[in-house]
Design a protein around this motif. Sequence first.
Motif, PDB file in Angstrom:
ATOM      1  N   THR A 331       0.822  -1.205   0.000  1.00  0.00           N
ATOM      2  CA  THR A 331       0.000   0.000   0.000  1.00  0.00           C
ATOM      3  C   THR A 331       0.863   1.265   0.000  1.00  0.00           C
ATOM      4  N   GLN A 332       2.137   1.132   0.355  1.00  0.00           N
ATOM      5  CA  GLN A 332       3.031   2.291   0.301  1.00  0.00           C
ATOM      6  C   GLN A 332       4.469   1.835   0.063  1.00  0.00           C
ATOM      7  N   ASN A 333       5.299   2.759  -0.428  1.00  0.00           N
ATOM      8  CA  ASN A 333       6.693   2.438  -0.796  1.00  0.00           C
ATOM      9  C   ASN A 333       6.764   1.108  -1.542  1.00  0.00           C
ATOM     10  N   GLU A 334       5.874   0.986  -2.555  1.00  0.00           N
ATOM     11  CA  GLU A 334       5.673  -0.314  -3.202  1.00  0.00           C
ATOM     12  C   GLU A 334       6.962  -0.945  -3.733  1.00  0.00           C
ATOM     13  N   LEU A 335       7.671  -0.178  -4.604  1.00  0.00           N
ATOM     14  CA  LEU A 335       8.858  -0.757  -5.251  1.00  0.00           C
ATOM     15  C   LEU A 335       9.914  -1.159  -4.245  1.00  0.00           C
ATOM     16  N   GLU A 336      10.157  -0.245  -3.304  1.00  0.00           N
ATOM     17  CA  GLU A 336      11.179  -0.491  -2.266  1.00  0.00           C
ATOM     18  C   GLU A 336      10.857  -1.749  -1.473  1.00  0.00           C
ATOM     19  N   ASN A 337       9.609  -1.830  -1.023  1.00  0.00           N
ATOM     20  CA  ASN A 337       9.189  -2.984  -0.221  1.00  0.00           C
ATOM     21  C   ASN A 337       9.293  -4.278  -1.012  1.00  0.00           C
ATOM     22  N   ALA A 338       8.870  -4.220  -2.281  1.00  0.00           N
ATOM     23  CA  ALA A 338       8.891  -5.436  -3.105  1.00  0.00           C
ATOM     24  C   ALA A 338      10.337  -5.887  -3.318  1.00  0.00           C
ATOM     25  N   LYS A 339      11.207  -4.921  -3.606  1.00  0.00           N
ATOM     26  CA  LYS A 339      12.615  -5.275  -3.831  1.00  0.00           C
ATOM     27  C   LYS A 339      13.229  -5.886  -2.583  1.00  0.00           C
ATOM     28  N   SER A 340      12.859  -5.346  -1.432  1.00  0.00           N
ATOM     29  CA  SER A 340      13.457  -5.885  -0.207  1.00  0.00           C
ATOM     30  C   SER A 340      12.908  -7.285   0.098  1.00  0.00           C
ATOM     31  N   LYS A 341      11.628  -7.541  -0.244  1.00  0.00           N
ATOM     32  CA  LYS A 341      11.069  -8.903  -0.073  1.00  0.00           C
ATOM     33  C   LYS A 341      11.753  -9.899  -0.997  1.00  0.00           C
ATOM     34  N   LEU A 342      12.010  -9.439  -2.220  1.00  0.00           N
ATOM     35  CA  LEU A 342      12.673 -10.303  -3.213  1.00  0.00           C
ATOM     36  C   LEU A 342      14.018 -10.791  -2.676  1.00  0.00           C
ATOM     37  N   LYS A 343      14.729  -9.858  -2.044  1.00  0.00           N
ATOM     38  CA  LYS A 343      16.062 -10.172  -1.524  1.00  0.00           C
ATOM     39  C   LYS A 343      15.967 -11.030  -0.265  1.00  0.00           C
ATOM     40  N   LYS A 344      15.089 -10.568   0.634  1.00  0.00           N
ATOM     41  CA  LYS A 344      14.966 -11.236   1.942  1.00  0.00           C
ATOM     42  C   LYS A 344      14.524 -12.688   1.790  1.00  0.00           C
ATOM     43  N   LYS A 345      13.656 -12.930   0.771  1.00  0.00           N
ATOM     44  CA  LYS A 345      13.112 -14.288   0.619  1.00  0.00           C
ATOM     45  C   LYS A 345      13.839 -15.082  -0.470  1.00  0.00           C
ATOM     46  N   ASN A 346      14.960 -14.523  -0.988  1.00  0.00           N
ATOM     47  CA  ASN A 346      15.797 -15.219  -1.975  1.00  0.00           C
ATOM     48  C   ASN A 346      14.981 -15.649  -3.204  1.00  0.00           C
ATOM     49  N   LEU A 347      14.273 -14.684  -3.808  1.00  0.00           N
ATOM     50  CA  LEU A 347      13.411 -14.985  -4.949  1.00  0.00           C
ATOM     51  C   LEU A 347      14.119 -14.695  -6.271  1.00  0.00           C
ATOM     52  N   ASP A 348      13.575 -15.279  -7.340  1.00  0.00           N
ATOM     53  CA  ASP A 348      14.045 -14.960  -8.689  1.00  0.00           C
ATOM     54  C   ASP A 348      13.195 -13.861  -9.303  1.00  0.00           C
ATOM     55  N   LEU A 349      11.957 -13.776  -8.820  1.00  0.00           N
ATOM     56  CA  LEU A 349      11.026 -12.794  -9.384  1.00  0.00           C
ATOM     57  C   LEU A 349       9.976 -12.456  -8.336  1.00  0.00           C
TER      58      LEU A 349
END
Length: 403
Positions: A331-349
Amino acid sequence: MSVLSGKHVLLGVTAGIAAYKAAFLVRHLVKKGAQVKVVMTPAAKDFVTPLTLSTLSKNEVFSSFTHEEDDNAQWNNHVALGLWADLFVIAPATANTLSKMAHGTSDNLLLATYLSAKCPVYYAPAMDLDMYKHPSTSETFNILNRFGNIQIPAEEGELASGLTGKGRMAEPEHIVSFLENDILKKLPLRNKKILITAGPTYEAIDPVRFIGNHSSGKMGYAIAEAAANLGAKVVLVSGPVSLQLEHSTIEVVSVTSAEEMYKAAHKHFPNCDIAILSAAVADYRPKEVASEKIKKNDSSLTIQLEKTKDILKSLGELKKHQFLTGFALETQNELENAKSKLKKKNLDLIVLNSLKDKGAGFKADTNKVTLIDKHNKVQPFPVKPKTEVANDILQYIIHQLDA
Ligand code: CTP
């Protein structure tokens, strides 16, 4: 379900005696769930009537550039017809039409449509044995195949001339099997196993109440259907939703709670090639589940919650060869939050959808997503039906796997 189901099949009928079999071919294709339109050469109408083919295909049959019977003659648009088709099947294909196709002649609607079509073109030759063996016919086949057209081999047997040999059009059932096999073997996700989680989870408070969320499961189910259509073997771990699947090959594992979803996802993850976790898993659950229905004796009630296991993160820790995709609903800081989840959860996408976007979210039939890969490449998409979003996500993954 046949791979032909829902496909737009344009059938081109040319002037050979086997044209009468086009009626059976239309019937078989319609039975497989295909939408069929027919385009004929003018001379083919001497062998089978447009009325027969339009009745069987439930569509108008085209054979000239204009509607002849209409005073305000309308143009039959070969370009639109070619673009409508997912596949163009020319059966029977006479030596005359094949030769014209090889040399770019466009003196009837069928040939003009062939030149306009962008889809795969299949042709089923039908001619007498000596015509079939003639060097010019072999040369025609070579040219057509070099252009990327796909030949459906002629069969042997008695021919209209009374002679016996090779040149008979393949039987309609064989043409349909040929098409199905050819499509199947070219599907980009064949031999791939995909694990998908979808829907909400319900965390029990007591035997009649739970903590849940508004997830409809539509996005995950759309991904499951799209993946199966692309040839994947799909395991769908689904929370409680009221959706039906069209694809009978999808293995559904129904779960209720986050813990059950965790166990099912872990069971199937080691053998999968791609995992897409779209479920809206409850982050917290009641610490104690009352064994009997809680009575409203007090003026307030406090339920203590504890964290559920993060399924996506735990799979990220186990990941070996798998391509792991997560979702982020922000709901806020969308890109930042998504990028940090990608890293934190070791995702490819990661697939980001913002609740702020119109047309995105839980219950809608549309979604607006932004894909972010592990190199932080960001690709936004416009609002689209969830079925199309599903294909965008899968195409992106296919592209990444091929790179
Ligand atoms: N997810 C999961 N297991 C959980 C929680 C979330 O597998 N217990 C997955 C979801 O399926 C989704 C992704 O994690 O693919 C993002 O979930 P989200 O709830 O947005 O992120 P969280 O990591 O839980 O962070 P927060 O709630 O703080 O935004």
